[in-house]
Every structure is written in structure tokens, then in C-alpha cells.
Design a protein around this motif. Structure first.
Motif, mmCIF file in Angstrom:
data_model
loop_
_atom_site.group_PDB
_atom_site.id
_atom_site.type_symbol
_atom_site.label_atom_id
_atom_site.label_comp_id
_atom_site.label_asym_id
_atom_site.label_seq_id
_atom_site.Cartn_x
_atom_site.Cartn_y
_atom_site.Cartn_z
ATOM 1 N N ASN A 184 -9.062 2.005 5.405
ATOM 2 C CA ASN A 184 -9.037 1.243 4.151
ATOM 3 C C ASN A 184 -8.292 -0.072 4.314
ATOM 4 O O ASN A 184 -8.685 -1.092 3.741
ATOM 5 C CB ASN A 184 -8.417 2.082 3.030
ATOM 6 C CG ASN A 184 -9.438 2.931 2.336
ATOM 7 O OD1 ASN A 184 -10.239 2.439 1.563
ATOM 8 N ND2 ASN A 184 -9.434 4.225 2.624
ATOM 9 N N THR A 196 -7.971 -1.138 -5.352
ATOM 10 C CA THR A 196 -8.241 0.293 -5.147
ATOM 11 C C THR A 196 -7.990 0.684 -3.698
ATOM 12 O O THR A 196 -7.461 1.768 -3.425
ATOM 13 C CB THR A 196 -9.683 0.664 -5.555
ATOM 14 O OG1 THR A 196 -10.604 -0.200 -4.877
ATOM 15 C CG2 THR A 196 -9.874 0.583 -7.056
ATOM 16 N N GLN A 197 -8.347 -0.199 -2.773
ATOM 17 C CA GLN A 197 -8.097 0.104 -1.368
ATOM 18 C C GLN A 197 -6.617 -0.017 -1.026
ATOM 19 O O GLN A 197 -6.104 0.752 -0.207
ATOM 20 C CB GLN A 197 -8.943 -0.793 -0.470
ATOM 21 C CG GLN A 197 -10.404 -0.382 -0.499
ATOM 22 C CD GLN A 197 -11.232 -1.210 0.440
ATOM 23 O OE1 GLN A 197 -11.408 -2.404 0.215
ATOM 24 N NE2 GLN A 197 -11.730 -0.577 1.489
ATOM 25 N N ASN A 237 -5.219 3.084 -2.116
ATOM 26 C CA ASN A 237 -5.679 4.142 -1.222
ATOM 27 C C ASN A 237 -4.894 4.143 0.090
ATOM 28 O O ASN A 237 -4.574 5.205 0.634
ATOM 29 C CB ASN A 237 -7.181 4.009 -0.946
ATOM 30 C CG ASN A 237 -7.824 5.339 -0.598
ATOM 31 O OD1 ASN A 237 -7.161 6.316 -0.295
ATOM 32 N ND2 ASN A 237 -9.137 5.366 -0.636
ATOM 33 N N SER A 263 -2.934 7.465 1.007
ATOM 34 C CA SER A 263 -3.256 8.149 2.260
ATOM 35 C C SER A 263 -2.059 8.181 3.206
ATOM 36 O O SER A 263 -1.856 9.162 3.930
ATOM 37 C CB SER A 263 -4.460 7.484 2.938
ATOM 38 O OG SER A 263 -5.618 7.669 2.156
ATOM 39 N N SER A 281 -7.822 9.915 -3.280
ATOM 40 C CA SER A 281 -8.610 9.019 -2.426
ATOM 41 C C SER A 281 -10.065 8.972 -2.889
ATOM 42 O O SER A 281 -10.720 7.929 -2.789
ATOM 43 C CB SER A 281 -8.512 9.421 -0.958
ATOM 44 O OG SER A 281 -9.134 10.659 -0.720
ATOM 45 N N LEU A 306 -10.253 6.664 -5.863
ATOM 46 C CA LEU A 306 -10.077 5.284 -5.421
ATOM 47 C C LEU A 306 -11.316 4.781 -4.670
ATOM 48 O O LEU A 306 -11.711 3.626 -4.814
ATOM 49 C CB LEU A 306 -8.817 5.163 -4.569
ATOM 50 C CG LEU A 306 -7.526 5.376 -5.364
ATOM 51 C CD1 LEU A 306 -6.348 5.643 -4.437
ATOM 52 C CD2 LEU A 306 -7.249 4.184 -6.277
ATOM 53 N N GLN A 307 -11.937 5.653 -3.887
ATOM 54 C CA GLN A 307 -13.191 5.289 -3.213
ATOM 55 C C GLN A 307 -14.276 5.014 -4.256
ATOM 56 O O GLN A 307 -15.053 4.067 -4.118
ATOM 57 C CB GLN A 307 -13.636 6.398 -2.276
ATOM 58 C CG GLN A 307 -14.934 6.097 -1.560
ATOM 59 C CD GLN A 307 -15.399 7.248 -0.686
ATOM 60 O OE1 GLN A 307 -14.726 8.250 -0.524
ATOM 61 N NE2 GLN A 307 -16.566 7.104 -0.113
#
Length: 191
Positions: free
Chosen positions: A61, A76-77, A80, A84, A113, A116-117
């Protein structure tokens, strides 16, 4: 002239995402194979694989966001990457407790995650194709996370195989997106 630059930039992003999705597919396929074979002989191998999986997601990400305008433009990434990374540390701690705790940690991670993905795919939907599979993947991940948490509460201890199916399905979704983008690119070239 501005339209030409926008089209070129959009194609470059699409080409990057195609390579990125193929790389995510390959990593997940190798991870699943290792989880279902080598990890059965060694707890250390299984533990390393369980730590590597969310760490890889954080790194992937980070790289993807960096290639697409940075973490500041891809919230969002960015979140993430943080989630993560924290979950990687949580898996390390959970491994010292039990596989039930590990599966519970993976459940939390899969929920966050996945959502968020899903958010990332929705944002990209307007400009890049193939995102419907990423939307499905994000939603499925969140549902799988809830299922992992429920499984973690059962008396029978789970194994890495519980997570391997989830990773395999994730690989499938990345592959579908990569192929979708590749076919779309080829169609545009021939048109």
C-alpha cells in the motif's frame, strides 16, 4: 494538449496498477503455497508467514500510494499502511499467546484493511477500470474478518490454513483486476 497529458497519465496509472495487481497476485499465490506446505513442518515458518502477510500489505500500500501522488493524496492507503503495520506487531504478540489470538488479530486486520481497500477502489472507480473486483475483495475481506473473529473464539485451535483460503481469494481478486486492466488496455490499442 491538456487532454493528451491527462490521457497519458491515466494510462500510466493503469499500467502501474496492472503490474501492481499482478505482483500482489504472485505474492499471495506463493504465500498460500508456502502456508499450505512448508508451514506444516515448522511452526517457525508458519509464524514468519503470518508476520510477513500484513507487513507485505503495509509495504504494498505504501508503494502504490507513493506511485499515485503520495500518502497525503491517498488517505485510505495511508491509513491502511498504519493499520497493517500495527497489525503486524499485533500478530507478533498474538503468536506468543495462541493461534486463536492470531486468528482474532487477522480478523481485525481483515476488517479494517478490507474496508480501506474498498474505499481506495471506490475512489479509483471514476478514473481507472477493473475496480469492481477490488470493491468485491474489500467487502469480502471485511466479512471474512468477522468470520475469523468468530472462529477465534472456538475451542478447536485454528491453523494457518484458515488464513490461506482468505489469502487465496485475495489473490484471485487481484488477478481478475490485473487481467481486466490488461484486456481493456489491449482493446484500446486495437481500436
Amino acid at each position: 494538449m491538456a487532454h493528451h497529458h491527462t490521457t497519458v497519465a491515466s494510462r500510466e496509472k493503469e499500467q502501474w496498477l496492472t503490474r501492481y495487481y499482478f505482483a500482489r497476485t504472485a505474492f499471495s499465490a506463493v504465500w498460500v503455497a508456502a502456508a499450505l506446505t512448508a508451514s506444516r513442518q515448522s511452526f517457525s515458518v508458519a509464524a514468519a508467514l503470518l508476520i510477513i502477510y500484513p507487513a507485505w500489505d503495509a509495504a504494498a500500500n505504501f508503494v502504490d500510494a507513493s506511485r499515485n501522488g503520495g500518502l497525503g493524496n491517498n488517505r485510505t492507503q495511508a491509513i491502511n499502511v498504519a493499520v497493517s503495520s500495527v497489525m503486524t506487531a499485533l500478530v507478533v504478540v498474538a503468536l506468543s499467546m495462541s493461534m486463536n489470538w492470531v486468528l482474532g488479530a487477522f480478523g481485525l486486520w481483515a476488517i479494517f484493511s478490507g474496508l480501506l481497500q474498498l474505499g481506495t477502489a471506490l475512489r479509483r472507480w471514476r478514473t481507472i477500470g477493473g475496480q469492481w473486483a477490488m470493491i468485491l475483495s474489500g467487502g469480502q475481506s471485511a466479512v471474512a474478518g468477522a468470520f475469523f473473529i468468530a472462529q477465534a473464539r472456538m475451542l478447536e485451535p485454528p491453523s494457518i490454513a484458515n488464513i490461506a483460503g482468505y489469502a487465496g481469494l485475495g489473490a484471485f481478486y487481484f488477478l481478475v483486476s490485473a487481467v481486466w486492466l490488461s484486456v481493456s488496455h489491449m482493446r484500446r490499442k486495437t481500436a
